[in-house]
Structures are given as structure tokens and as C-alpha cells.
Design an enzyme around this catalytic site. Sequence first.
Site, PDB file in Angstrom:
ATOM      1  N   HIS A 103      -2.861   1.967  -5.460  1.00  0.00           N
ATOM      2  CA  HIS A 103      -2.498   2.578  -4.182  1.00  0.00           C
ATOM      3  C   HIS A 103      -0.968   2.633  -4.081  1.00  0.00           C
ATOM      4  O   HIS A 103      -0.276   1.687  -4.467  1.00  0.00           O
ATOM      5  CB  HIS A 103      -3.040   1.753  -3.015  1.00  0.00           C
ATOM      6  CG  HIS A 103      -4.519   1.803  -2.881  1.00  0.00           C
ATOM      7  ND1 HIS A 103      -5.201   2.923  -2.475  1.00  0.00           N
ATOM      8  CD2 HIS A 103      -5.463   0.856  -3.108  1.00  0.00           C
ATOM      9  CE1 HIS A 103      -6.499   2.673  -2.444  1.00  0.00           C
ATOM     10  NE2 HIS A 103      -6.680   1.421  -2.832  1.00  0.00           N
ATOM     11  N   CYS A 115      -8.493   4.768  -6.677  1.00  0.00           N
ATOM     12  CA  CYS A 115      -9.398   3.685  -6.310  1.00  0.00           C
ATOM     13  C   CYS A 115     -10.853   4.184  -6.319  1.00  0.00           C
ATOM     14  O   CYS A 115     -11.377   4.522  -7.369  1.00  0.00           O
ATOM     15  CB  CYS A 115      -8.992   3.085  -4.969  1.00  0.00           C
ATOM     16  SG  CYS A 115      -9.688   1.438  -4.682  1.00  0.00           S
TER      17      CYS A 115
END
Length: 498
Positions: A437, A330
Site C-alpha cells: 500500500h 493487496c
Amino acid sequence: MAKSIMIQGTMSNVGKSLIAAGLCRIFKQDGYKVAPFKSQNMALNSYITKEGLEMGRAQVVQAEAAGVEPSVFMNPILLKPTNDIGSQVIVNGEVIGNMSAREYFAYKKQLIPEILKAYENLDKEYDIIVIEGAGSPAEINLKQDDIVNMGMAKMVKAPVLLVGDIDRGGVFAQLVGTIMLLEDDEKAMIKGTIINKFRGDKTILDPGIEMLEEMTKIPVVGVTPYMQVDIEDEDSLSERFARKNSQGVVDIAVIRLPRISNFTDFAVLEGMAEVNLRYVDRVEKLGNPDMILLPGTKNTMADLRWLRESGLEAAILKAQQKGTVIFGICGGYQMLGELLEDPEGVEEGGTLRGMGLLPAKTIFTVEKTRTRVSGEIQQFSGMFQRLSGKKLEGYEIHMGVTSINGKAESFSIISEEGKVSKSDGACIENVYGTYVHGIFDEDGIAEELVRILAEKKGIYLEEQQNVDRHAHKESQYDLLADTLRKYLDMDRVYEILL
């Protein structure tokens, strides 16, 4: 209508979330349909529901303990700090904007209808609602417009259990002082106290308990031990940042960014006996790890500047040149690129040079990506190519769009919930980045990754059966419930509840 019980604490990190999760599990085991609830959560660890909405992970953990699907009704307000004095405000899973602390303090009472609407949705569907407070109810400068502690308890007439942390010292002062700072009608709502994180012989504590009950006129309903359960933390005060496993043969360093988010991405690696996973915030702590992980962050540009100013960026670049694996997730993925552009001032505005380890550019946009994803690792190049073909599942939650040029390969194909497939991630030599994630969570990925890292240094680990992570989670929730049953007066808790 559902029955309710509320867990409040004398301060942050006293164990409210864990005790709430344990009660959710106990009530589930006893045949009730139970839901967690926290009106306002401040956390950088968040989760995307199946509807693509964002909520705090603590209530997700509690929902898992209760055996129910997580819903934003369980956490209608989520605050994600963007700096020391401001947060992104998320209501019912949707971003409504960034506010300073003062702006939000003046605004938050307008959210009471949303809180009550969310609670009422749960009230119609569940038998019991376990409500969690935040911080302390005795913050006298914040009490006037409270919507998460006694203010919440009053809204729904919930009896309160007040938790103190003996491990940090001064538990009797914590409990007595908190109660003394409450108004009489608030004191009347506290039906029991809990002394948490106790180690040692409880009989030594008994005289203090007698005095506590005499001074407060409130019963102590339990002295719960320091619990060694493998259940996700949500708090930035998490003790996992200080944990080490000196027996691990594979050394993995996670860069502890100032605004680190979703560090639960690394829980699976942390739980492996072969791995020493440690959090690093200074150059002198970095050493010579086998892999460096750059985690998610709520402010990529600010944390990249910190990385640069602290000297850690230079140390990471040097490690990469020596062959150390660098893996970004991310915000960490965004940092690895060549350029960050923020034309609309989503973070800090302007442009910022990236670390230059991936031929990628990120442009921040006001639209936030929130989606659950599943797919397959198609082409991991470099030393992780044995991971190609493995299934992955997780979620994306980020501001910004990243584009890569032909010098790097996208290594996975993912499908958004209800949408078409797309490419994700980039890899070149020993550098990897992804928006997913939970990429290490699917069966076999973490185990194979660790074997590869070990083999690079001449250590060949025995191939073991992959851990059933769902079964492991369930066993830990049961262990938590069993422990609380042993040390809480559950008969008294049910009397308070009913």
C-alpha cells in the site's frame, strides 16, 4: 492531566474527522502538545504504525495535523466490516477475531478497560486530547452500551461540540432533534454546536441560528464553510468516489469493490491535473481507460465473486487483451492470480478461481501480515520498465500468502521494519500486482507512471519537478487550521476546553 474536547456529529460524514484534524493543528500552532483519540472506529482504510500495529487512518491524519507520531492508543478499537452484518475486531492494533454485529454489541463493554488504558496513556503525555465520536449520539437503540459518543464523553468528562451538515439539508432539525433525544446529563455536556459545509451568504442563516440557540440554550460556536482541502478521507461515503477531472489526458479507472479498502492508495494520482481518476462499479461506466486499478478489499473472495457476477471481470479481461494496464494492490493483487484457497475459513472457506492474469496462487491463513516496508523497484517489465530503480515505501496489511511461478517476475525488493529483505509483487506483460500500500506515493513514481501512460497514446507531457508530498500535506493542514480560525469562535472553544 490533559484537557479534552470532543467532536460529535448528528450523523456520519458531517465532517467530524476534518474538524478534529483542524483543531489538532490549531492547538499545535498555539504551542500545545496535542493528540487525537477515537475509542472505536469503523473503517476499511487503515494504517500500520512503526510497531506493526493497525489503526484507523482518520486518527493518523489527525496525528499528522498535530505533528505527532500515530499510535494505537489514539484508536484502541478498529472495526473492519467483512460483510453486511459482521466485522473483524482489532483491539490495540491486534486482531482478536471476527464478530457479527450482535456478538460485538454484547461484547464491547468488556473493552472499556482497554479504552481507558489507551486514553490514560495519552493523558500522561499530552496537553490536549481532541476526541472524535462516531455516527450520532442519538442512536437510541445503541445508547445503552455506548462507548464512542456520550458514553466516551462521560468516561473522561469531555465537553462536546456537536456538528451538523447543512450541505445535506435539514441542519436545524439535525441539531435540535439530536439534542432532544439525549438525556439531560448528556445535553449538559454539549457546550457548543457547529454548522458545517455552508455555502453562501451567512447573514441569510442568522435568523435560524438565533432560533437554534433559543431552542437548545446552546451557543453556535461556528458556521464553517465547505472546505476544499486536499486531506485524506476515511469514510466510505467519501465524495471522492463521485469526482471527475474531465481535463485529465490520462484516464484511470479504479474498480469500486463493495468492500473497498485503503483507497487512499490512489490519492496521489487523483491529485494530478493530468489524470482523470474515476471509481467504477458497473460495466457501462468502465469505458476504455488507460489503466485499471484493482484496489484492496476486506473480503477478496466475496468481492471477486461480485466482480464476476457484475460482468466487470469479463470487461477487465477484454481490456487487458487490448493492451490496457491492469494493476492490483493487496486484495486486487490476489484476485489477479489463478487460484484462491481458504482452508481455514478466514474469509469464506473453500477455493475460488482467480482472474488468471498472473501465474499466482494465494492461500489465506489466520495470521495477518502487518508491517511497514521500504525498498526498491528492481525489475518492472513491460511498459513500466522505466520505473525500475525507483525507491518505494509503504505498508503491508493482508490475510494470505501469495506464491508465483517462474512465468512472472517479482518486481520489487522490500525490507520489513527490523526484518530481512524479501521479494514482492508480480508482473507479466501489462499486468502488475503488489502487496505494498502506498506504492505510488514516493517521489517520482506517480509522475513517471502517468507520463508513460500518456506517451502510449501519443501525448508527451512536460517533465515537471516532483511534488514534495510532505510539504503539500503540511500546507493543507495549515489551510484547514486557517479556515477554522476564521469561522470558529476560537475564544469560545478555548473557554469550553479550559
